[in-house]
Design a protein around this motif. Structure first.
Motif, PDB file in Angstrom:
ATOM      1  N   THR A 130       0.860  -1.182   0.000  1.00 51.84           N
ATOM      2  CA  THR A 130       0.000   0.000   0.000  1.00 51.84           C
ATOM      3  C   THR A 130       0.899   1.236   0.000  1.00 51.84           C
ATOM      4  N   TYR A 131       0.300   2.405  -0.188  1.00 49.29           N
ATOM      5  CA  TYR A 131       1.096   3.636  -0.095  1.00 49.29           C
ATOM      6  C   TYR A 131       1.701   3.779   1.298  1.00 49.29           C
ATOM      7  N   GLU A 132       0.986   3.310   2.314  1.00 47.98           N
ATOM      8  CA  GLU A 132       1.518   3.368   3.675  1.00 47.98           C
ATOM      9  C   GLU A 132       2.762   2.487   3.796  1.00 47.98           C
ATOM     10  N   ALA A 133       2.688   1.262   3.257  1.00 44.76           N
ATOM     11  CA  ALA A 133       3.842   0.361   3.303  1.00 44.76           C
ATOM     12  C   ALA A 133       4.994   0.898   2.457  1.00 44.76           C
ATOM     13  N   PHE A 134       4.674   1.529   1.345  1.00 43.40           N
ATOM     14  CA  PHE A 134       5.684   2.155   0.490  1.00 43.40           C
ATOM     15  C   PHE A 134       6.417   3.252   1.261  1.00 43.40           C
ATOM     16  N   TYR A 135       5.655   4.085   1.955  1.00 48.38           N
ATOM     17  CA  TYR A 135       6.233   5.157   2.767  1.00 48.38           C
ATOM     18  C   TYR A 135       7.128   4.579   3.869  1.00 48.38           C
ATOM     19  N   GLU A 136       6.644   3.559   4.549  1.00 46.67           N
ATOM     20  CA  GLU A 136       7.411   2.959   5.642  1.00 46.67           C
ATOM     21  C   GLU A 136       8.703   2.318   5.135  1.00 46.67           C
ATOM     22  N   ALA A 137       8.639   1.673   3.964  1.00 45.79           N
ATOM     23  CA  ALA A 137       9.836   1.039   3.409  1.00 45.79           C
ATOM     24  C   ALA A 137      10.898   2.078   3.079  1.00 45.79           C
ATOM     25  N   LEU A 138      10.478   3.221   2.548  1.00 49.41           N
ATOM     26  CA  LEU A 138      11.437   4.280   2.242  1.00 49.41           C
ATOM     27  C   LEU A 138      12.013   4.879   3.522  1.00 49.41           C
ATOM     28  N   CYS A 139      11.187   5.031   4.542  1.00 52.85           N
ATOM     29  CA  CYS A 139      11.684   5.542   5.825  1.00 52.85           C
ATOM     30  C   CYS A 139      12.754   4.619   6.395  1.00 52.85           C
ATOM     31  N   MET A 140      12.524   3.325   6.316  1.00 57.39           N
ATOM     32  CA  MET A 140      13.475   2.356   6.854  1.00 57.39           C
ATOM     33  C   MET A 140      14.754   2.314   6.029  1.00 57.39           C
ATOM     34  N   ALA A 141      14.638   2.560   4.721  1.00 57.04           N
ATOM     35  CA  ALA A 141      15.806   2.497   3.845  1.00 57.04           C
ATOM     36  C   ALA A 141      16.683   3.738   3.960  1.00 57.04           C
ATOM     37  N   ALA A 142      16.091   4.851   4.367  1.00 59.03           N
ATOM     38  CA  ALA A 142      16.779   6.142   4.301  1.00 59.03           C
ATOM     39  C   ALA A 142      17.884   6.264   5.341  1.00 59.03           C
ATOM     40  N   ASP A 143      18.964   6.949   4.937  1.00 58.45           N
ATOM     41  CA  ASP A 143      20.012   7.311   5.887  1.00 58.45           C
ATOM     42  C   ASP A 143      20.252   8.819   5.849  1.00 58.45           C
ATOM     43  N   VAL A 144      19.238   9.552   5.372  1.00 52.32           N
ATOM     44  CA  VAL A 144      19.271  11.010   5.422  1.00 52.32           C
ATOM     45  C   VAL A 144      18.016  11.475   6.153  1.00 52.32           C
ATOM     46  N   GLU A 145      18.090  12.641   6.743  1.00 53.27           N
ATOM     47  CA  GLU A 145      16.931  13.209   7.413  1.00 53.27           C
ATOM     48  C   GLU A 145      15.925  13.668   6.363  1.00 53.27           C
ATOM     49  N   ALA A 146      14.704  13.175   6.474  1.00 54.42           N
ATOM     50  CA  ALA A 146      13.652  13.567   5.536  1.00 54.42           C
ATOM     51  C   ALA A 146      12.382  13.840   6.331  1.00 54.42           C
ATOM     52  N   GLU A 147      11.895  15.049   6.230  1.00 58.50           N
ATOM     53  CA  GLU A 147      10.701  15.435   6.973  1.00 58.50           C
ATOM     54  C   GLU A 147       9.463  14.822   6.336  1.00 58.50           C
ATOM     55  N   GLU A 148       8.591  14.277   7.165  1.00 59.00           N
ATOM     56  CA  GLU A 148       7.334  13.729   6.666  1.00 59.00           C
ATOM     57  C   GLU A 148       6.474  14.851   6.104  1.00 59.00           C
ATOM     58  N   LEU A 149       5.926  14.605   4.900  1.00 56.15           N
ATOM     59  CA  LEU A 149       5.039  15.570   4.263  1.00 56.15           C
ATOM     60  C   LEU A 149       3.683  14.897   4.061  1.00 56.15           C
ATOM     61  N   PRO A 150       2.808  14.940   5.079  1.00 58.46           N
ATOM     62  CA  PRO A 150       1.501  14.280   4.941  1.00 58.46           C
ATOM     63  C   PRO A 150       0.605  15.046   3.969  1.00 58.46           C
ATOM     64  N   VAL A 151       0.110  14.349   2.954  1.00 60.05           N
ATOM     65  CA  VAL A 151      -0.754  14.976   1.955  1.00 60.05           C
ATOM     66  C   VAL A 151      -1.815  13.974   1.514  1.00 60.05           C
ATOM     67  N   THR A 152      -2.956  14.485   1.118  1.00 58.90           N
ATOM     68  CA  THR A 152      -3.962  13.631   0.503  1.00 58.90           C
ATOM     69  C   THR A 152      -3.563  13.372  -0.947  1.00 58.90           C
ATOM     70  N   ALA A 153      -4.191  12.388  -1.554  1.00 59.05           N
ATOM     71  CA  ALA A 153      -3.888  12.083  -2.953  1.00 59.05           C
ATOM     72  C   ALA A 153      -4.210  13.273  -3.849  1.00 59.05           C
ATOM     73  N   GLU A 154      -5.321  13.943  -3.572  1.00 61.91           N
ATOM     74  CA  GLU A 154      -5.698  15.106  -4.384  1.00 61.91           C
ATOM     75  C   GLU A 154      -4.676  16.224  -4.236  1.00 61.91           C
TER      76      GLU A 154
END
Length: 302
Positions: free
Chosen positions: A222-246
């Protein structure tokens, strides 16, 4: 083994050539955008829609591996003009050939989509469906074995499509990671090296003659799992940007995967594991490898 690879300089075709080079005698036919000579393969430049291009190939070929057939006539043109003999034709299709709305996990004998949808995506699906039929018809007439691979969303190094790479670029360069908060779609991936290995396992494999195989990892995403996988893979600081699909669409953030449950279509990978011996890496591991590959690319850009 003599292989004639059509495409081969972008993404899956490129990775296939990289993995098969040195083990097989490979000739690549493409537009010549990228040179592959460093891999020790022969390269013929030309437009696949040109009949004369295929007439210049007079040597016998064990397997044609076609990564870039999209329109009706693409396969017939090759086989009706090539001068040498061909033992097997391996065509890279897509899971999108299946009829929409059937529910459950589709197996390789699920019916094809017969409706024609608007836009580029609709033309892509219709083209792949027509080509699968064309492949079986022409190969049957000419006594050539044929095999079809139907991959899910392919991801990994060299992916030129703005899918996972677009999100990794935002992480590395903008230090922000979009988090799509209202998406309900479910989808499937296949890591590019796993798809390339599946293609290699099909080469002159009698068990694969006349067969089609779905290629997808065990996990549904899901998009949630996609987001979580990228968070776990990252080794740089990346701020969460919560947005709706629209909101993401309005901001120009790509939504390359199904957003709604109604768009979601899932397929079974059991046949590819059982008959080809394909072992799929986990989505998390594949995304970690993908992140590392693209991080170097985007860090080097100004």
């Amino acid at each position: 083994m003599k292989l004639l690879v059509i495409g081969g300089s972008y993404f899956l075709g490129r990775v296939f050539v990289m993995q098969a080079a040195g083990k097989h005698d490979i000739t690549v036919v493409n537009r010549g955008t990228w040179s592959l000579e460093s891999l020790g393969v022969k390269q013929i430049k030309g437009d696949r829609r040109d009949d004369a291009l295929w007439r210049q190939i007079e040597e016998d070929v064990d397997v044609i591996v076609d990564f870039c057939a999209y329109e009706k006539g693409d396969i017939a043109r090759v086989l009706r003009n090539i001068r040498g003999t061909v033992k097997q034709y391996l065509f890279i299709s897509t899971l999108d050939v299946y009829e929409r709305g059937l529910g459950g996990m589709k197996t390789e004998d699920a019916p094809f989509e017969t409706r024609v949808f608007p836009g580029e995506a609709g033309a892509y699906i219709a083209g792949k469906v027509a080509l699968e039929r064309e492949l079986r018809e022409v190969c049957g007439e000419m006594g050539i074995a044929c095999t079809v691979l139907r991959p899910a969303f392919i991801y990994g190094p060299f992916n030129y499509a703005p899918r996972e790479s677009a999100y990794i670029q935002l992480m590395v360069q903008n230090h922000a990671l979009p988090h799509i908060t209202d998406a309900e779609g479910t989808f499937q991936f296949v890591y590019v090296k796993d798809a390339a290995e599946a293609a290699i396992q099909c080469l002159l494999n009698p068990a694969a003659y006349g067969q089609a195989y779905n290629l997808c990892q065990d996990q549904t995403v899901t998009y949630e799992a996609f987001y979580e996988a990228l968070c776990m893979a990252a080794d740089v600081e990346a701020e969460e940007l919560p947005v709706t699909a629209e909101a993401a669409q309005n901001m120009g953030i790509p939504l390359p995967f199904p957003v709604t449950a109604e768009e979601s279509e899932l397929s079974s990978n059991e046949k590819s594991k059982r008959e080809l011996g394909v072992s799929y890496i986990s989505f998390q591991e594949g995304m970690a490898r993908t992140y590392r590959a693209f991080k170097g690319v985007y860090q080097s850009q100004p």
